[in-house]
Design an enzyme around this catalytic site. Structure first.
Site, mmCIF file in Angstrom:
data_model
loop_
_atom_site.group_PDB
_atom_site.id
_atom_site.type_symbol
_atom_site.label_atom_id
_atom_site.label_comp_id
_atom_site.label_asym_id
_atom_site.label_seq_id
_atom_site.Cartn_x
_atom_site.Cartn_y
_atom_site.Cartn_z
ATOM 1 C CB SER A 75 40.764 3.810 0.113
ATOM 2 O OG SER A 75 40.330 3.653 -1.210
ATOM 3 C CE LYS A 135 38.942 7.436 -1.660
ATOM 4 N NZ LYS A 135 39.491 6.105 -1.938
ATOM 5 C CB SER A 187 36.180 4.426 0.406
ATOM 6 O OG SER A 187 37.566 4.477 0.132
#
Length: 390
Positions: A68, A71, A128
């Site tokens: 993640s 991101k 997230s």
């Protein structure tokens, strides 16, 4: 016989001396080869935000999955679009069926559910949320595929040489990778935007009127003094990852760790990197971005002077205690003639230490300065004459 005995004694003495010398030299060589910092991360990178100085690295260019932490690029593109006026935080985003079907960490969007662009951004930064990441990408580019193309194009513009995105979430996918150095470059760019700093520093948030609670996955916001931004990541493939930033005494550091093994090890290794950087380095700040350096006369202008400011923060990073002899020198163009545009380069700020150049920063006009008409120039001359007579 006597000569032979003496020869043997001398030979033995020389060999003994060489062995003793080697014994003394060997530990010293080992000490020199030992890295200044050890980390269990598969790759790590520590840099100064303002100057880009690399303080520590381990396998900085090794392509690795980043989960993640992906991101960060999703949020960077969103913040850039907002800054350009291409999207507003109050815009209503409708979740597609595809976005609502994302697995992993999520806010459980329903197909057709409407949230503001700001709410989705906060959901990405704190929780997230994979579904929010896809919804944002679709809103900005029209499709996930088009948004991924934007991500890769932006990575190339930033100088990322070991990065390829396949999705905006970081969910496991073939050919989806980055490097510690590349992700530090993305983090550095994102930190330029106040919106990113704002959403990245939110620790808890009430979504849907308080029906859904979000907690930031970056626990260093609470655990480490000065940490105010970052993005975590975890998958079986990528292991534990974290890109983060912290500031102390005007020194802002960016840390990236990829591929740490145990739960919370990405926090431990990041704190280790931050501690190393803050203990060994200091920032010497001569002027902040936009801070007035001086006023300069402008010929043939409606205004007599214009303020001169740095185009960026004027600061250098040096090992602690080695800040003696750092000086700044203003070098301006011989004459300034109107019209002058805001942001126009009008000089240079030179930073030296003991005569050695450390940094050059453009000095720019703080405001527009229009050109005076002939009648205005004549009026100024007449006014000066009358002033002199008095």
């Amino acid at each position: 016989m006597l000569k032979r005995a003496i020869s043997i004694v001398v030979t033995v003495s020389l060999l003994t001396g060489l062995m003793i010398s080697a014994a003394w030299a060997q530990p010293e060589q080992r000490a020199e080869s030992k890295p200044p910092l050890e980390t269990t991360a598969e790759a790590a990178f520590l840099m100064d935000y303002h100057s880009g100085l690399v303080i520590f690295s381990k396998n900085p260019d090794k392509p690795l999955p980043m989960a993640s932490v992906t991101k960060l690029m999703t949020m960077l593109l969103a913040c850039e679009a907002e800054a350009k006026g291409q999207v507003k935080l109050s815009d209503i985003v409708t979740a597609s069926e595809y976005a609502a079907g994302m697995g992993g960490s999520q806010i459980y969007l329903e197909p057709g559910e409407e949230l503001t662009f700001e709410e989705l951004l906060i959901s990405i930064a704190t929780g997230s949320a994979n579904d929010a990441s896809v919804a944002v990408g679709e809103h900005l580019a029209g499709s996930t595929e088009a948004f991924v193309q934007m991500m890769n194009e932006r990575a190339k513009e930033l100088g990322c040489k070991n990065t390829n995105f396949v999705n905006p979430t970081g969910l496991p996918a073939e050919n989806h990778y980055t490097s510690a150095r590349d992700m530090a470059l993305v983090m550095r760019e994102a930190l330029k935007y106040p919106l990113f700093r704002k959403i990245s520093s939110i620790y808890e948030y009430d979504l849907r009127g308080g029906d859904f609670k979000l907690w930031n996955t970056n626990k260093l916001l609470k655990w480490y003094q000065g940490c105010d931004a970052g993005k975590t990541g975890w998958t079986n493939e990528a292991k534990y990852c974290l890109a983060a930033s912290a500031e102390r005494d005007k020194l802002r550091l960016i840390s990236v760790v990829l591929g740490t093994e145990e739960p919370r090890s990405h926090f431990r290794e990041t704190m280790k990197l931050f501690n190393y950087g803050f203990a060994r380095y200091q920032a010497v700040v001569l002027a902040e971005q936009g801070e007035k350096i001086q006023s300069v006369e402008v010929d043939k202008a409606m205004a007599d002077t214009v303020d001169v400011v740095p185009a960026k923060r004027i600061s250098v990073v040096v090992p602690r205690g080695q800040d003696k002899g750092i000086k700044g020198e203003v070098q301006l163009l011989p004459t300034l003639v109107a019209p002058i545009e805001k942001g126009q380069v009008v000089g240079t700020y030179l930073v030296t230490q003991e005569g050695d150049e450390l940094l050059r920063v453009d000095l720019v006009a703080a405001t527009d300065v229009g050109k005076a008409s002939p009648f205005q120039l004549m009026g100024k001359v007449i006014n000066e004459v009358f002033t002199m007579d008095k």
